[in-house]
Structures are given as structure tokens and as C-alpha cells.
Design an enzyme around this catalytic site. Structure first.
Site, short mmCIF file in Angstrom:
data_model
loop_
_atom_site.label_atom_id
_atom_site.label_comp_id
_atom_site.label_asym_id
_atom_site.label_seq_id
_atom_site.Cartn_x
_atom_site.Cartn_y
_atom_site.Cartn_z
N ASP A 64 3.80 -9.72 -13.02
CA ASP A 64 4.56 -10.12 -11.84
C ASP A 64 3.88 -11.37 -11.25
O ASP A 64 2.73 -11.66 -11.57
CB ASP A 64 4.57 -8.98 -10.83
CG ASP A 64 5.22 -9.37 -9.51
OD1 ASP A 64 6.31 -9.97 -9.56
OD2 ASP A 64 4.64 -9.07 -8.46
N ASP A 102 8.84 -3.80 -8.60
CA ASP A 102 8.18 -3.68 -9.90
C ASP A 102 8.14 -2.23 -10.41
O ASP A 102 7.86 -1.99 -11.59
CB ASP A 102 6.73 -4.19 -9.82
CG ASP A 102 6.66 -5.65 -9.44
OD1 ASP A 102 7.44 -6.44 -9.99
OD2 ASP A 102 5.83 -6.00 -8.58
N ASP A 112 3.03 -5.16 -8.23
CA ASP A 112 2.52 -4.58 -6.98
C ASP A 112 3.61 -4.12 -6.03
O ASP A 112 3.32 -3.45 -5.05
CB ASP A 112 1.65 -5.61 -6.25
CG ASP A 112 2.46 -6.73 -5.64
OD1 ASP A 112 2.25 -7.06 -4.47
OD2 ASP A 112 3.33 -7.27 -6.34
#
Length: 656
Positions: free
Chosen positions: A342, A545, A541
Site C-alpha cells: 500500500d 486494505d 494499514d
């Protein structure tokens, strides 16, 4: 900078909404945990009494209670499996422990019981915590919404009863209760829970908004476009639940082997007892040989072949700020051959910071003067960009002039009186067109992936401030280390815009960038790679996600600012928020897997030799126990090597 809004005057300061209450199952609320804890306490009390030679009436009842408390849950599950005509490996462990006790190895059997009871409790806890977070995610969406009536007026209704076509009013600071389209109003919406974007996004007529996101300081009228049961939040919950319930092929293979081994061991034990008995061997010698076979063929050494290396790796990783939630997770980490990262909060710190201060020549301001002027005007704003400007001034220890008449102007930014002059701070696209030099500075900052903030004094531009989410210091080294470990560069999956994503990816050595993704898009990408046979590690995080973390072969969450759902859904958590720990724990897992293979070979050789001896000849019980326990000690000590500090090697440092 102030939120973009569409009101005639500045709204009152919005009180921050409290976070939804966190749902968390207490450890001792789980029956598996209570039984395991009781077994462990009883075992630890009985162990020194046994080793110090105390009378059997002191430690015997304690060990017996250990068998009962620790073996209750696996024994019950095994009996249920028997009703379905299958043999559960936990039941086999209970039988092996009882067999050990029958031939005098009470301590060995009790230890086996404690190991399996603890393992079952950890698995139950992980399952319960994930379920807590999935249910807690629904708390992000408000329970009620303000529905506008066709003839005028409004009513408060449960968000669950909203229908497609209804129009709802979302006041400043409220959470949006539905997926829909803005039909009136302008505001900034914090949708980081859905897309992961670090900054609020301007929303105006025709734009899409999501349930569970937080409205800024403008009022919005939103037309419901999806049934509440089909909102993005609801779909995230469904995806996490589905992915969490899916068993990996490795797990299915292991379960199949366990069933076959269980059946084979039971049949072999019965044969070792019945055949000599049928050939005229007296009952006691036949029973003794069968019990010896039960001991030497029991998979204690095999169990310890796997657990000590993985548990030692878990303990070592925990000392260095990485929490792996189970031994299965630690084993899986070593098998990953593709990594998806990410952007916001993972490769970056997730907090916007001032990166450039450019005063206009001839304005009479230097960098500190421009920053102080902007910070004075922004001081009363709660917008993340405004806080970045104010924080930057604080870091430079600048004295801010007094500001008066603060206003937040829809679609423009903020305005305040500073030193008797009007200062405006806002988006260059919304403020009066600046001169060519300022336009060039704005274009340069935006091309570099930064957000440009224009500062006007009495209507004239005096400078531009660049703000960006700062890259983690170890990001490039981490990408290089992961590339070396897996043989391919990581992929960037982000909900942020493509230009910013590609700029950042180029700085850390990533070439494959997937930008503008919603949670389901990230899951689709992960499943595409998994379908190609890759074992994907996802590092993220945010709530957005979580589905990808659950769908991946292994998921790691960055813990410092990670959402509850990401932390609970992920298989491992980087507690200290050090990105460089990701390749380190992958390397540690690979070492643990090598030790597991070594231990399995050692255990297999011992078991094969002892079983063959017992079948072909007569293996003395003391020698059988010594061989069995010896192999157990050897594999146990071999696995404990990973407790050493030297086992934690950070590949990212070497790649820096």
C-alpha cells in the site's frame, strides 16, 4: 487549508466525532483459553514436584488434572469427528498422551497435552478477534440518517431502511450513512477508511460518496444509490469474512495427511498388539510391545519439529516489534514470492508535511516569514493541510502574528486578518489567478506529486507552499530487500491518484503501479496473482486494505496508525511501524522453515528406526522411551536456535 464547502458563512467549529467503540473478545471469555490456562498452571505446579522427586501423591493428581483440563477440548472435538467417521489429530494426541501415561511417561504426555491445548486456544482467539473487527467495521456507518421528505422537511430514520432514490442530508462533521451521489452542496470528505487517500477529497454535485466516510465543514445532500446491505462497507465486511473462511491449499493438504496418519497409527497399534497375541504371545508382553509402539510412533517429535522453530521465530520477531499471530503465519511468510505494498501509511508516513516554502520575489517575505503568515491564518482550521502548515511553523519555532476574523470560504480556503491585512490561504485553482512565476511554481510542485497551497496578501500572491506525505526513510531499502528475497519487485496498490503514486513508486524502485483502487479492486489484483500460482504478501494499514490482507496468502499490517480491522485481519503486525522489519521477518521465516525440514528429517529417522526395531525385534521399553525423548530433545533444541539475537538479520540494511 480549510475544507472545501458550500455555505454562505463559516460554520461553527465541528466537534470531532468519537471513534466507534472497539469490539474485542476477552481472552478468558473463550472456553479454549480457560482450559489451556488451567492446564498450563497445573503443569507448571506439578513439574518441579516431579523433577525434585516429591511423592507421587503430590504431583500425580496435578498431572491428572492437566490431562483432563488440557485434553477436554481436543478430546471432545475428536469424539465429534469420530461420529463423522474421521480421526482428528488432536484426539490422536490425547490418545498418545494417555498411552505415555499408561507406560509411566506421565510428564511427556502432560507436556503434549499442554502444547496442543495452547495451540487450540491461540487459534480460537485469533478467529474471535477477527470476527470482532469485522463486526466492528459496521460501526463506521452511522445507525441513523437524516432523510429529506418530498414535500419539505426532514426526518431521522435508521440508515438500514434507506432505499435507492432517497435523499439524505449530511451535516458538517457527520459520518455519511449511505453510498450515494451528491446532488447539492460542496465539502471535503475524509474517505481514508475506504480509499486510503491521506487527505480529504473535495466533493460537489455529481460526485460519489461512501457510507462510513466523514464529512468536512460543508453540508451535503446525497441521493442514495445503493441499498445499505450492498454498500462498500458492507461489501468489505463480506469479502473479509469470505477470505478468512477460505483454507489455503497447504492447510487442506496437511489436514489430509493428518487424517491418514491418524488412521494408520491406530491400525498399526492394534496390529502390533493383536498379531503377537494371536500367535500365542502372553497378554502382558503383547500389551507392552503395543504401548512401546504407541510411544515411539507417536508424533511428539514431529510436533516439536515444527513448533519450536516457528515459535522461536515468533518470539524473536516479537522482541523486534513484529507480531506474527500464529505458527502457521510464520511458516507462510517464508513461502511468499510476490509482494503488494500500500502507499499511504505503508511506504509513506501517512501524515502530510510541508516540503517546500517558496516566497514570491519582491513580496518582502523570506521562507520563515511566508510560513509564519500562512500559519497565522490557518491556525484556527482543523484541515490536515492547515495542521501541516502550523506544525511546520512550530518545528521552526516561528512566532505567529495575531490573526482575527477567521473565515472558511467554500471552494477557496481560509481567510483571516493578520497585521491589519487580509491573508488568504487555499487552493491555487480556487483563488484569483496568480502571476506567471507563481503559476510555474504551482505547476512544478504539483508535477512532483505535492499539493500546492497559494498564499495571498490583500489579494496579491506572496508565495506558494508545497505539502506532501513523506516517504519512510527505509522505503527504498525495503523494496530492494523484498525484490532480492522474492526475485521480483513489489507492486504498489493504492487508492491515491496515479500521478502521485507513480512519482513515489519511482523514488523507491517500483515500476508496477495500480492506482485509484477501491478495496474490491485490490482484492481482484491479489486474486489474479494468486490464480497465477503466486503466494502474495500484502502490506497495508487501512480499512481499505483489510479485504486484500485477508485474501492474500499472507498479510502484514503497519501497526502505529493502522485501523483496527487491518490489525486484526492481517496475519502479522509491525508494531513499531518500521517498514524494514517486513523483509527481516520474511527472511526469519525462511530460516525457520529450513529448520522445520531439518527437524522433520531427524524425527522421521528416529521414528522409522524405533518402529522398525519394535516390529522386527523386541525394543526394550526404556530404550524406546529414551530414543523417542532423545529425538524430541534434539529437534526441540535445534528449533530454539532462532531465539538468538543473531537470527534477526535485516536485509533492508544491506540493501540500503
Amino acid at each position: 487549508m480549510s475544507s472545501v464547502l458550500d455555505q454562505q458563512s463559516a460554520p461553527a467549529a465541528v466537534e470531532p466525532r468519537p471513534a466507534p467503540p472497539r469490539r474485542r473478545t476477552r481472552v478468558l471469555a473463550l472456553p479454549e483459553a480457560r482450559w489451556a490456562l488451567a492446564a498450563l498452571v497445573l503443569f507448571l505446579v506439578a513439574l518441579p514436584l516431579n523433577l525434585l522427586g516429591a511423592p507421587a501423591w503430590l504431583w500425580g493428581p496435578l498431572f491428572a488434572a492437566t490431562y483432563v483440563t488440557g485434553g477436554w477440548e481436543p478430546g471432545r472435538e475428536g469424539c465429534r469427528a469420530l461420529k463423522d467417521r474421521t480421526l482428528d489429530v488432536d484426539l490422536l494426541m490425547v490418545v498418545a498422551a494417555l498411552g505415555a501415561a499408561a507406560v509411566g511417561q506421565v510428564l511427556d504426555g502432560a507436556l503434549l497435552i499442554v502444547i496442543f491445548a495452547t495451540s487450540g486456544a491461540l487459534e480460537a482467539l485469533a478467529t474471535a478477534r477477527t470476527a470482532d473487527s469485522v463486526r466492528g467495521l459496521l460501526d463506521l456507518a452511522p445507525a441513523t440518517a437524516t432523510r429529506l421528505l418530498p414535500g419539505g422537511g426532514e426526518e431521522s430514520v435508521a440508515a438500514a431502511v434507506l432505499k435507492v432514490g432517497d435523499t439524505v442530508l449530511v451535516r458538517p462533521g457527520e459520518r455519511i450513512g449511505t453510498d450515494g451521489q451528491v446532488v447539492e452542496g460542496v465539502s471535503d470528505v475524509d474517505q481514508s477508511t475506504i480509499t486510503g487517500e491521506p487527505l480529504p477529497v473535495a466533493k460537489r454535485t455529481g460526485d460519489e460518496v461512501f457510507a462510513g466516510t466523514v464529512n468536512g465543514t460543508g453540508a451535503l445532500r446525497v441521493r442514495v444509490e445503493r441499498d445499505p446491505t450492498d454498500s462498500v462497507i458492507a461489501r468489505i465486511v463480506k469479502m473479509v469474512e469470505d477470505a478468512s473462511e477460505t483454507k489455503a491449499p497447504t492447510q487442506l493438504f496437511i489436514e489430509k495427511i493428518e487424517r491418514r496418519y491418524s488412521i494408520g497409527m491406530v491400525l498399526a497399534t492394534l496390529a502390533v498388539f493383536a498379531v503377537p497375541l494371536a500367535l500365542g504371545t502372553p497378554l502382558r508382553p503383547a500389551l507392552l510391545r503395543a504401548m512401546t509402539f504407541m510411544i515411539v510412533a507417536s508424533p511428539c517429535a514431529v510436533v516439536l519439529s515444527t513448533m519450536p522453530p516457528l515459535l522461536s521465530a515468533i518470539a524473536n520477531a516479537g522482541r523486534h516489534g513484529v507480531l506474527a499471530k500464529s505458527a502457521v503465519v510464520m511458516e507462510r511468510l517464508g513461502r511468499v514470492d510476490a509482494v503488494a505494498l500500500d502507499k499511504t501509511g505503508t511506504l509513506t508516513e501517512g501524515t502530510p508535511r510541508v516540503t517546500a516554502v517558496r516566497p514570491v520575489p519582491g513580496s518582502g517575505l523570506d521562507q520563515d516569514g511566508l510560513l509564519a503568515l500562512a500559519a497565522a491564518a490557518e491556525h484556527s482550521s482543523e484541515h490536515p493541510l492547515a495542521r501541516a502548515v502550523v506544525d511546520a511553523a512550530g518545528e521552526r519555532r516561528l512566532r505567529l502574528p495575531e490573526a482575527a476574523g477567521f473565515t472558511s470560504v467554500p471552494g477557496r480556503g481560509v481567510s483571516a486578518g493578520v497585521g491589519g491585512r487580509t491573508v488568504e490561504v487555499g487552493s491555487p485553482a480556487r483563488l484569483p489567478a496568480p502571476a506567471a512565476p507563481v503559476t510555474a511554481a504551482v505547476a512544478e510542485l504539483e508535477e512532483a506529486g505535492q499539493t500546492a497551497v497559494l498564499v495571498l496578501r490583500d489579494g496579491s500572491p506572496v508565495g506558494v507552499i508545497g505539502i506532501a506525505d513523506r516517504l519512510r526513510p527505509d522505503a527504498a531499502a525495503t523494496v530492494a530487500a523484498l525484490t532480492k528475497l522474492t526475485g521480483r519487485a513489489p507492486v504498489l496498490l493504492t487508492g491515491d491518484n496515479e500521478r502521485a503514486a507513480r512519482r513515489l513508486a519511482a523514488r523507491v524502485g517500483i515500476t508496477d503501479v495500480r492506482a485509484g483502487l477501491l478495496p474490491q479492486d485490490k482484492v481482484a489484483a491479489v486474486r489474479e496473482w494468486e490464480g497465477e500460482g503466486r503466494k502474495v504478501l500484502v502490506v497495508g494499514d487501512g480499512v481499505n486494505d483489510a479485504p486484500a490482507l485477508a485474501a492474500a496468502h499472507t498479510g502484514i499490517a503497519m501497526g502505529e496508525a493502522g485501523s483496527d480491522l487491518a490489525l486484526e485481519t492481517a496475519d502479522a503486525v509491525v508494531v513499531r511501524d518500521e517498514l524494514g522489519a517486513v523483509p527481516t521477518v520474511v527472511a526469519l521465516s525462511r530460516t525457520a522453515r529450513r529448520l522445520v525440514v531439518q527437524n522433520l528429517v531427524i524425527a522421521g529417522v528416529f521414528i522409522t528406526a524405533l518402529v522398525a526395531w519394535d516390529i522386527v525385534a523386541t525394543l526394550p521399553l526404556p530404550l524406546g522411551v529414551a530414543g523417542h525423548e532423545g529425538s524430541t530433545v534434539v529437534v526441540g533444541l535445534n528449533g530454539l536456535r532462532l531465539l538468538r539475537e543473531a537470527a534477526w538479520r535485516n536485509p533492508a540494511r544491506g540493501a540500503a
